[in-house]
Motif scaffolding. Structure first.
Motif, PDB file in Angstrom:
ATOM      1  N   ALA A  22      15.467  42.097  -5.772  1.00 32.34           N
ATOM      2  CA  ALA A  22      14.116  42.596  -6.048  1.00 32.34           C
ATOM      3  C   ALA A  22      13.215  41.509  -6.624  1.00 32.34           C
ATOM      4  N   ARG A  23      13.801  40.544  -7.301  1.00 32.15           N
ATOM      5  CA  ARG A  23      12.997  39.458  -7.905  1.00 32.15           C
ATOM      6  C   ARG A  23      12.798  38.288  -6.951  1.00 32.15           C
ATOM      7  N   GLN A  24      13.519  38.259  -5.849  1.00 30.69           N
ATOM      8  CA  GLN A  24      13.390  37.148  -4.901  1.00 30.69           C
ATOM      9  C   GLN A  24      12.202  37.382  -3.971  1.00 30.69           C
ATOM     10  N   HIS A  25      11.519  36.256  -3.611  1.00 33.33           N
ATOM     11  CA  HIS A  25      10.377  36.351  -2.701  1.00 33.33           C
ATOM     12  C   HIS A  25      10.803  35.921  -1.310  1.00 33.33           C
ATOM     13  N   GLY A  26       9.977  36.201  -0.316  1.00 35.99           N
ATOM     14  CA  GLY A  26      10.308  35.933   1.061  1.00 35.99           C
ATOM     15  C   GLY A  26      10.192  34.465   1.421  1.00 35.99           C
ATOM     16  N   VAL A  27      10.767  34.118   2.590  1.00 30.45           N
ATOM     17  CA  VAL A  27      10.781  32.736   3.018  1.00 30.45           C
ATOM     18  C   VAL A  27       9.388  32.237   3.376  1.00 30.45           C
ATOM     19  N   ASP A  28       8.533  33.104   3.930  1.00 29.91           N
ATOM     20  CA  ASP A  28       7.165  32.671   4.260  1.00 29.91           C
ATOM     21  C   ASP A  28       6.381  32.335   3.001  1.00 29.91           C
ATOM     22  N   GLU A  29       6.577  33.132   1.963  1.00 26.13           N
ATOM     23  CA  GLU A  29       5.897  32.843   0.700  1.00 26.13           C
ATOM     24  C   GLU A  29       6.404  31.529   0.107  1.00 26.13           C
ATOM     25  N   GLU A  30       7.702  31.286   0.233  1.00 27.79           N
ATOM     26  CA  GLU A  30       8.276  30.026  -0.278  1.00 27.79           C
ATOM     27  C   GLU A  30       7.703  28.831   0.458  1.00 27.79           C
ATOM     28  N   MET A  31       7.580  28.894   1.781  1.00 30.58           N
ATOM     29  CA  MET A  31       7.017  27.779   2.551  1.00 30.58           C
ATOM     30  C   MET A  31       5.567  27.515   2.146  1.00 30.58           C
ATOM     31  N   ALA A  32       4.802  28.602   1.896  1.00 33.17           N
ATOM     32  CA  ALA A  32       3.411  28.422   1.471  1.00 33.17           C
ATOM     33  C   ALA A  32       3.350  27.758   0.102  1.00 33.17           C
ATOM     34  N   ARG A  33       4.250  28.128  -0.815  1.00 34.41           N
ATOM     35  CA  ARG A  33       4.278  27.512  -2.138  1.00 34.41           C
ATOM     36  C   ARG A  33       4.638  26.033  -2.036  1.00 34.41           C
ATOM     37  N   ARG A  34       5.540  25.684  -1.128  1.00 32.38           N
ATOM     38  CA  ARG A  34       5.935  24.281  -0.972  1.00 32.38           C
ATOM     39  C   ARG A  34       4.805  23.432  -0.422  1.00 32.38           C
ATOM     40  N   HIS A  35       3.960  24.013   0.433  1.00 29.63           N
ATOM     41  CA  HIS A  35       2.810  23.257   0.930  1.00 29.63           C
ATOM     42  C   HIS A  35       1.902  22.843  -0.231  1.00 29.63           C
ATOM     43  N   VAL A  36       1.648  23.780  -1.137  1.00 35.24           N
ATOM     44  CA  VAL A  36       0.794  23.475  -2.290  1.00 35.24           C
ATOM     45  C   VAL A  36       1.487  22.476  -3.219  1.00 35.24           C
ATOM     46  N   ARG A  89       0.827  -1.196   0.000  1.00 36.35           N
ATOM     47  CA  ARG A  89       0.000   0.000   0.000  1.00 36.35           C
ATOM     48  C   ARG A  89       0.872   1.262   0.000  1.00 36.35           C
ATOM     49  N   TRP A  90       0.412   2.249  -0.749  1.00 37.31           N
ATOM     50  CA  TRP A  90       1.102   3.533  -0.747  1.00 37.31           C
ATOM     51  C   TRP A  90       0.857   4.229   0.587  1.00 37.31           C
ATOM     52  N   PRO A  91       1.892   4.759   1.241  1.00 34.08           N
ATOM     53  CA  PRO A  91       1.681   5.405   2.542  1.00 34.08           C
ATOM     54  C   PRO A  91       0.717   6.584   2.445  1.00 34.08           C
ATOM     55  N   ARG A  92       0.041   6.816   3.519  1.00 33.70           N
ATOM     56  CA  ARG A  92      -0.909   7.922   3.543  1.00 33.70           C
ATOM     57  C   ARG A  92      -0.211   9.249   3.277  1.00 33.70           C
ATOM     58  N   PRO A  93      -0.888  10.159   2.552  1.00 35.93           N
ATOM     59  CA  PRO A  93      -0.271  11.457   2.261  1.00 35.93           C
ATOM     60  C   PRO A  93      -0.030  12.247   3.537  1.00 35.93           C
ATOM     61  N   THR A  94       1.081  12.925   3.557  1.00 37.22           N
ATOM     62  CA  THR A  94       1.433  13.751   4.707  1.00 37.22           C
ATOM     63  C   THR A  94       1.615  15.186   4.255  1.00 37.22           C
ATOM     64  N   ALA A  95       1.388  16.118   5.178  1.00 36.24           N
ATOM     65  CA  ALA A  95       1.562  17.533   4.861  1.00 36.24           C
ATOM     66  C   ALA A  95       3.048  17.890   4.880  1.00 36.24           C
ATOM     67  N   TYR A  96       3.362  18.937   4.159  1.00 39.29           N
ATOM     68  CA  TYR A  96       4.746  19.405   4.120  1.00 39.29           C
ATOM     69  C   TYR A  96       5.138  19.929   5.500  1.00 39.29           C
TER      70      TYR A  96
END
Length: 259
Positions: free
Chosen positions: A42-56, A5-12
């Motif tokens: 100027a083109r780089q985004h913040g770490v909080d935005e990066e963590m939110a993108r990784r969750h998705v 069985r494939w393990p249950r999905p987990t959150a990031y």
């Protein structure tokens, strides 16, 4: 069937190490081109935005991997059910006991190995099989048919003599493997390999009538097998042949048989 069985999905999971690694990556990007550091920042985004993108991204990746795994299982099962009934039942039984990982890639490779003949369903490599019966020549017509030469060496020789060949043969007439040692001898009882030069055994005169062939037999050999060896050896030689049984433990010869 044996499926994992494939393990249950987990959150990031966010960790301080992941956040620090992302900030370090952005810092290295700016240091790589110091003249354009402000433009890069100027083109780089913040770490909080990066963590939110990784969750998705994590949830999408888990979903895609589960879909791909299910698709591979369906393809492998379709190949399984395309097999004949008897073979399919045998393959399913082998899959339950085989040491391969229970994943679709291993199962597909398992079916492929059977399809191309690299894996015999009747003799899987992970199951112990008794050794096959030894090769037996029950009714040989000639000496070469019954025994195969496996060795050759020179014996005798000295300051006034030339050495002669000693041949080693093996075969199985039914009672077990036999080893035969064949060598040419001088008929004169008081002669030896250490004689004068005009009595030497040379390669070109080993078939002369003043020589005889001595054959030592080692192994489980019945009287009938000994007689058969004598007959086959004499038929293959123009010289007299003497066959004797050798006891390998005692290191002594047994009964002599002369032709």
């Amino acid at each position: 069937m044996r499926f994992r069985r494939w393990p249950r999905p987990t959150a990031y999971r966010e960790t301080p190490r992941k956040r620090a690694a992302f900030l370090r990556k952005q810092h290295l990007e700016r240091e790589a081109l110091p003249l354009f550091a402000d433009a890069i920042a100027a083109r780089q985004h913040g770490v909080d935005e990066e963590m939110a993108r990784r969750h998705v991204w994590w949830d999408e990746r888990e979903h895609d991997q589960r879909d791909a795994r299910a698709r591979r299982w369906r393809e492998a099962r379709a190949r399984l059910f395309a097999l004949p009934d008897l073979l399919r039942a045998k393959v399913r039984g082998l899959w339950r006991t085989c040491p391969y990982p229970a994943d679709p890639a291993s199962f597909a490779d398992f079916l492929h190995q059977i399809a191309v003949g690299r894996l015999d369903p009747d003799r899987p490599p992970w199951v112990f099989h008794q050794r096959s019966q030894a090769r037996i020549t029950a009714n040989p017509a000639t000496f070469n048919e019954a025994f195969r030469q496996i060795g050759r060496k020179l014996v005798g020789g000295g300051p006034d003599t030339s050495p002669t060949d000693e041949l080693l043969f093996c075969g199985n007439l039914g009672s077990g493997i036999l080893f035969l040692t064949s060598r040419a001898r001088l008929i004169g009882q008081n002669e030896s390999f250490y004689t004068s030069s005009h009595h030497r055994l040379r390669d070109f005169d080993v078939a002369r009538s003043d020589h005889w062939v001595e054959i030592d037999v080692r192994g489980e050999c019945s009287e009938s097998d000994l007689s058969l060896i004598e007959q086959l050896a004499q038929a293959a030689n123009t010289r007299p042949v003497i066959v004797r049984r050798i006891d390998p433990l005692a290191g002594q010869g047994g009964q002599l048989r002369a032709s």
